[in-house]
Design a protein around this motif. Structure first.
Motif, PDB file in Angstrom:
ATOM      1  N   ASP A 175       0.806  -1.215   0.000  1.00 19.05           N
ATOM      2  CA  ASP A 175       0.000   0.000   0.000  1.00 19.05           C
ATOM      3  C   ASP A 175       0.844   1.273   0.000  1.00 19.05           C
ATOM      4  N   ARG A 176       2.087   1.151  -0.472  1.00 26.41           N
ATOM      5  CA  ARG A 176       2.950   2.320  -0.473  1.00 26.41           C
ATOM      6  C   ARG A 176       4.033   2.169  -1.530  1.00 26.41           C
ATOM      7  N   ASP A 177       4.185   3.162  -2.376  1.00 27.94           N
ATOM      8  CA  ASP A 177       5.239   3.165  -3.392  1.00 27.94           C
ATOM      9  C   ASP A 177       6.328   4.148  -2.988  1.00 27.94           C
ATOM     10  N   LEU A 178       7.569   3.669  -2.959  1.00 26.79           N
ATOM     11  CA  LEU A 178       8.708   4.515  -2.643  1.00 26.79           C
ATOM     12  C   LEU A 178       9.678   4.521  -3.825  1.00 26.79           C
ATOM     13  N   ILE A 179      10.512   5.529  -3.879  1.00 25.83           N
ATOM     14  CA  ILE A 179      11.527   5.665  -4.925  1.00 25.83           C
ATOM     15  C   ILE A 179      12.897   5.684  -4.259  1.00 25.83           C
ATOM     16  N   LEU A 180      13.811   4.867  -4.775  1.00 29.71           N
ATOM     17  CA  LEU A 180      15.193   4.837  -4.292  1.00 29.71           C
ATOM     18  C   LEU A 180      16.096   5.393  -5.381  1.00 29.71           C
ATOM     19  N   ARG A 181      16.995   6.303  -4.986  1.00 31.85           N
ATOM     20  CA  ARG A 181      17.978   6.890  -5.910  1.00 31.85           C
ATOM     21  C   ARG A 181      19.379   6.572  -5.416  1.00 31.85           C
ATOM     22  N   ARG A 182      20.235   6.134  -6.335  1.00 33.66           N
ATOM     23  CA  ARG A 182      21.618   5.796  -6.000  1.00 33.66           C
ATOM     24  C   ARG A 182      22.513   6.088  -7.196  1.00 33.66           C
ATOM     25  N   PRO A 183      23.832   6.223  -6.981  1.00 30.73           N
ATOM     26  CA  PRO A 183      24.744   6.421  -8.112  1.00 30.73           C
ATOM     27  C   PRO A 183      24.874   5.132  -8.922  1.00 30.73           C
ATOM     28  N   PRO A 184      25.379   5.230 -10.155  1.00 27.65           N
ATOM     29  CA  PRO A 184      25.662   4.015 -10.937  1.00 27.65           C
ATOM     30  C   PRO A 184      26.657   3.130 -10.214  1.00 27.65           C
ATOM     31  N   ALA A 185      26.547   1.833 -10.410  1.00 21.57           N
ATOM     32  CA  ALA A 185      27.460   0.883  -9.780  1.00 21.57           C
ATOM     33  C   ALA A 185      28.898   1.201 -10.173  1.00 21.57           C
ATOM     34  N   GLY A 186      29.795   1.159  -9.201  1.00 21.90           N
ATOM     35  CA  GLY A 186      31.202   1.388  -9.461  1.00 21.90           C
ATOM     36  C   GLY A 186      31.612   2.841  -9.489  1.00 21.90           C
ATOM     37  N   THR A 187      30.654   3.765  -9.262  1.00 20.73           N
ATOM     38  CA  THR A 187      30.985   5.186  -9.290  1.00 20.73           C
ATOM     39  C   THR A 187      31.936   5.549  -8.166  1.00 20.73           C
ATOM     40  N   LYS A 188      32.965   6.325  -8.495  1.00 23.36           N
ATOM     41  CA  LYS A 188      33.944   6.749  -7.492  1.00 23.36           C
ATOM     42  C   LYS A 188      33.849   8.245  -7.197  1.00 23.36           C
ATOM     43  N   ALA A 189      33.451   9.034  -8.208  1.00 23.98           N
ATOM     44  CA  ALA A 189      33.432  10.490  -8.041  1.00 23.98           C
ATOM     45  C   ALA A 189      32.168  10.915  -7.311  1.00 23.98           C
ATOM     46  N   LYS A 190      32.260  10.992  -5.994  1.00 21.42           N
ATOM     47  CA  LYS A 190      31.094  11.331  -5.187  1.00 21.42           C
ATOM     48  C   LYS A 190      30.556  12.705  -5.530  1.00 21.42           C
TER      49      LYS A 190
END
Length: 349
Positions: free
Chosen positions: A54-69
């Motif tokens: 009963d709840r939709d959430l969105i997760l945001r993350r960098p591409p896998a292997g990204t080093k440049a924060k």
């Protein structure tokens, strides 16, 4: 998938039970693991739908292997939206930010999903008459004007930018990025960069700018497709010049009477019957914002040049085998088209 999402690619997968366990420490959730889908499109941060009962959430993350924060700063993106939410109604509700990289191998944040329709590459996603499409165009610009009227202090974002001199920093910074990313099969852009450096105006004012304001970054209300209920993708937001924001937005705005080469690389349905032209948008923005535009050619050329640099930086990664994504194989072509368009505007200025 009707929601614009797809199955998660193996290289973009993450430890779902670990995320779920962390989330349950931050907010109330129904029992059981969510269904996970990945939103397609984009060439930067990854976006996932976490669908609970009963709840939709969105997760945001960098591409896998990204080093440049610095290029994928999840904490910054989260902070901007959390600060804006009370003063800019279109921002999604933030849930939590995780800076413990042991959970999925990178920082990430979670927000509530904004229900509605997101216009995509070839379609608005809703059936509109020409008159309705025109009205939607006005609504989009009203939304941008509303953002530019936000008091950064009221959002707790007074320290987000670097103060006066934004225009000059942008011209110098994007010029340097292009020179570093240039490959043999694209123009030098030296004429364009020299013209931008010689014709740059002073900042008209400093405000919160989105820096990636496009049709496919807005959400239209499910019960009224002429009403915007969400603005997404705040990765590039900062404090800067609002006319630079408008120029960057219109670089993506391909209209129905543009030449075939420019139309070939259209990324959003800005050319549907009835939709505003770029000139109409500029005129309406000036009227609604009250800001003077004495040298629109500069902002138009800058927006196109910035878009060319973004495309070239992506192509540079493909050219040097830093990515094998076939989507990026021909990104050098729009870089050539955009250079010709810049030079045409400069000749006519």
């Amino acid at each position: 998938m009707g929601d614009g999402a797809r199955a998660v690619r193996d290289e973009d997968a993450f430890d779902l039970p670990a995320v779920d366990a962390w989330l349950r420490q931050q907010t109330l959730l129904p029992s059981g693991l969510p269904e996970v889908k990945q939103f397609s499109g984009g060439a930067s941060n990854l976006t996932y739908l976490l669908r609970y009962d009963d709840r939709d959430l969105i997760l945001r993350r960098p591409p896998a292997g990204t080093k440049a924060k610095s290029a994928h700063d999840m904490g910054r993106e989260y902070r901007i939206q959390k600060g804006l939410k009370p003063v800019f109604r279109y921002v999604p509700e933030m849930v939590a930010h995780c800076n413990d990289e042991s959970v999925i191998g990178s920082e990430f944040y979670v927000m509530e999903r904004v229900a509605g329709t997101i216009p995509r590459h070839h379609s608005l996603g809703v059936d509109l008459t020409a008159a309705q499409a025109r009205q939607l165009g006005f609504t989009l610009i009203d939304t941008l004007v509303e953002l530019h009227a936000v008091d950064p202090a009221a959002a707790g974002l007074s320290d987000l930018g670097r103060g006066a001199g934004y225009v000059g920093r942008q011209v110098a910074g994007w010029s340097e990025r292009y020179r570093k990313a240039k490959t043999w099969n694209v123009p030098s852009y030296e004429q364009v960069m020299a013209w931008l450096a010689a014709n740059q105006p002073v900042d008209v004012r400093t405000c919160v700018i989105h820096n990636d304001f496009r049709l496919d970054n807005v959400v239209l209300a499910p019960d009224d497709p002429l009403r915007v209920v969400g603005v997404l993708d705040w990765e590039l937001a900062t404090l800067g010049d609002p006319l630079m924001d408008l120029g960057s937005a219109l670089a993506y705005w391909v209209q129905a009477d543009d030449d075939w080469a420019f139309r070939r690389f259209r990324l959003q349905p800005s050319d549907v019957p009835g939709m505003l032209t770029r000139d109409e948008i500029v005129g309406y923005y000036v009227k609604q914002s009250g800001l003077p535009v004495d040298n629109w050619a500069f902002y138009e050329v800058f927006g196109l040049f910035r878009l060319a640099v973004i495309a070239q930086q992506i192509y540079y990664r493909y050219h040097h085998k830093q990515t094998r994504n076939p989507r990026f194989k021909n990104f050098w072509l729009p870089v050539n088209v955009l250079e010709r368009r810049c030079r045409k505007i400069i000749r006519q200025a």
